[in-house]
Design a protein around this motif. Structure first.
Motif, short mmCIF file in Angstrom:
data_model
loop_
_atom_site.label_atom_id
_atom_site.label_comp_id
_atom_site.label_asym_id
_atom_site.label_seq_id
_atom_site.Cartn_x
_atom_site.Cartn_y
_atom_site.Cartn_z
N ASN A 1 0.86 -1.18 0.00
CA ASN A 1 0.00 0.00 0.00
C ASN A 1 0.90 1.25 0.00
OD1 ASN A 1 -1.85 2.02 0.44
ND2 ASN A 1 -2.35 1.39 2.54
N HIS B 1 -9.62 1.48 5.06
CA HIS B 1 -8.32 1.67 5.74
C HIS B 1 -8.50 2.68 6.87
CE1 HIS B 1 -4.19 2.86 6.49
NE2 HIS B 1 -3.81 1.75 5.91
N GLU C 1 -6.82 5.10 7.83
CA GLU C 1 -6.60 6.51 7.45
C GLU C 1 -7.85 7.08 6.79
OE1 GLU C 1 -2.98 5.78 5.29
OE2 GLU C 1 -1.96 5.34 7.18
N GLU D 1 -5.52 -4.45 10.99
CA GLU D 1 -4.53 -3.38 11.11
C GLU D 1 -4.82 -2.57 12.36
OE1 GLU D 1 -2.55 -2.57 7.06
OE2 GLU D 1 -4.15 -1.13 7.36
N ILE E 1 0.04 1.29 12.86
CA ILE E 1 0.24 1.72 11.48
C ILE E 1 1.19 2.91 11.42
CG2 ILE E 1 -0.90 2.68 9.45
CD1 ILE E 1 -3.37 1.11 10.20
N GLY E 2 2.28 2.71 10.71
CA GLY E 2 3.24 3.80 10.47
C GLY E 2 3.96 4.27 11.73
N GLY F 1 0.62 -3.20 9.83
CA GLY F 1 1.01 -2.30 10.93
C GLY F 1 2.47 -2.50 11.26
N SER F 2 3.32 -1.65 10.64
CA SER F 2 4.76 -1.67 10.90
C SER F 2 5.41 -3.02 10.62
CB SER F 2 5.05 -1.19 12.33
OG SER F 2 4.65 0.17 12.48
N VAL F 3 4.94 -3.68 9.57
CA VAL F 3 5.63 -4.91 9.13
C VAL F 3 6.93 -4.47 8.46
CG1 VAL F 3 5.54 -6.89 7.56
CG2 VAL F 3 3.47 -6.15 8.77
N LEU G 1 -0.35 -6.59 4.71
CA LEU G 1 -0.62 -5.33 4.01
C LEU G 1 0.44 -4.36 4.53
CD1 LEU G 1 -2.34 -3.55 2.17
CD2 LEU G 1 -3.98 -3.28 4.00
N ILE G 2 1.30 -3.91 3.62
CA ILE G 2 2.51 -3.20 4.05
C ILE G 2 2.53 -1.78 3.51
CG2 ILE G 2 5.04 -3.30 4.02
CD1 ILE G 2 4.68 -6.34 3.35
N GLY G 3 2.75 -0.83 4.38
CA GLY G 3 2.84 0.57 3.97
C GLY G 3 4.30 0.96 3.78
N GLY G 4 4.87 1.60 4.80
CA GLY G 4 6.22 2.18 4.72
C GLY G 4 7.26 1.27 4.10
P1 PGA Z 1 2.73 0.60 7.73
O1 PGA Z 1 1.28 0.79 7.08
O2 PGA Z 1 3.29 -0.70 7.18
O3 PGA Z 1 3.51 1.80 7.26
O4 PGA Z 1 2.56 0.56 9.19
C1 PGA Z 1 0.41 -0.30 6.94
C2 PGA Z 1 -0.88 0.14 6.32
O5 PGA Z 1 -1.31 1.26 6.57
O6 PGA Z 1 -1.49 -0.61 5.56
#
Ligand code: PGA
Length: 251
Positions: A8, A93, A95, A164, A169-170, A205-207, A225-228
């Protein structure tokens, strides 16, 4: 089942930078041992989906509108994504729930629209820190899940849930394996009561490259589900490698 690893990108990366990142991920991974899905910014969906045509990698949208069409300036409907070969939609999500005040009713509308247009929804649920600290985690997860799944038949064509926790998250502070275990177990039981087929559950969440192996080893974790960490080829590739070397063949 192969692990699902979803990137993501949120509101990051230009189209050009995203395409470069995809090249790097294609070089370090194989669609044969994982289901890798990219969620770029909406304006990059055409280029990303062209690039990934016939590669076995997936493309998804970060959000869709809860109505099918109409006077909703700036919005994108599920139907519009068909010509772009988009297959997945992140829905609800945290956010979007917090910054854009999305309601459970809207999230249910989005989920229904996604399914009606042949998109696989990835419905995100998760508690805030306050809700966790006041013992409301399961209550919140159940409420979000049940309302997102309202009026959806027992055997949706494709359906994924992402757990999540908002506080993870983040933040660089992922949930512990015990917390993930308990939440995924609860979500799995809730899904079993709602549906007559297995619904994969992702953790988000911070994976990162360091915690991916142990989190993936947790029961009922079918992927991430991976953000950063998905914005950088090195860390994303490392996560993919750490997960795929421990594929849960028994699932
Ligand atoms: P993160 O985000 O990996 O940066 O914590 C996850 C997400 O919002 O899906």
């Amino acid at each position: 089942m192969n692990p699902i690893i979803a990137a993501n990108w949120k509101m990051n990366l230009t189209i050009d930078k995203g395409l470069v990142l995809i090249d790097e991920v294609l070089d370090c991974s194989s669609p044969d041992d994982s289901e890798i899905i990219f969620f770029p910014t909406s304006i990059a969906l055409g280029s990303v989906s062209n690039k990934l045509k016939n590669t076995g990698y997936g493309v998804g949208v970060q959000n869709i509108h809860h109505k099918e069409s109409g006077a909703f300036t700036g919005e994108i409907s599920a139907q519009m994504l068909q010509s772009l070969a988009v297959e997945y939609a992140i829905i609800g999500h945290s956010e979007r729930r917090h910054y854009f005040l999305e309601t459970d009713i809207q999230i249910n509308g989005k989920t229904q629209n996604a399914l009606n247009q042949g998109l696989c929804p990835i419905v995100c649920i998760g508690e805030t820190l306050e809700q966790r600290e006041t013992g409301k985690t399961f209550e919140v997860l159940k409420k979000q899940l049940v309302s997102a799944c309202k009026d959806i038949g027992p055997e949706p064509e494709k359906f994924i849930v992402a757990y999540e926790p908002v506080w993870a998250i983040g933040t660089g502070k992922s949930a512990s394996t015990d917390q993930v275990h308990d939440a995924h177990k609860y979500i799995n039981a809730t899904l079993n009561a709602l549906f007559e087929k297995h619904i994969p559950i992702l953790y988000g969440g911070s994976v990162n490259a360091e915690n991916a192996s142990e989190l993936y080893a947790v029961e009922n974790v079918d992927g991430f589900l991976i953000g950063g960490a998905s914005l950088n080829a090195k860390s994303f590739c490392q996560i993919i490698q750490n997960v795929t070397k421990n594929i849960k063949r028994s699932l």
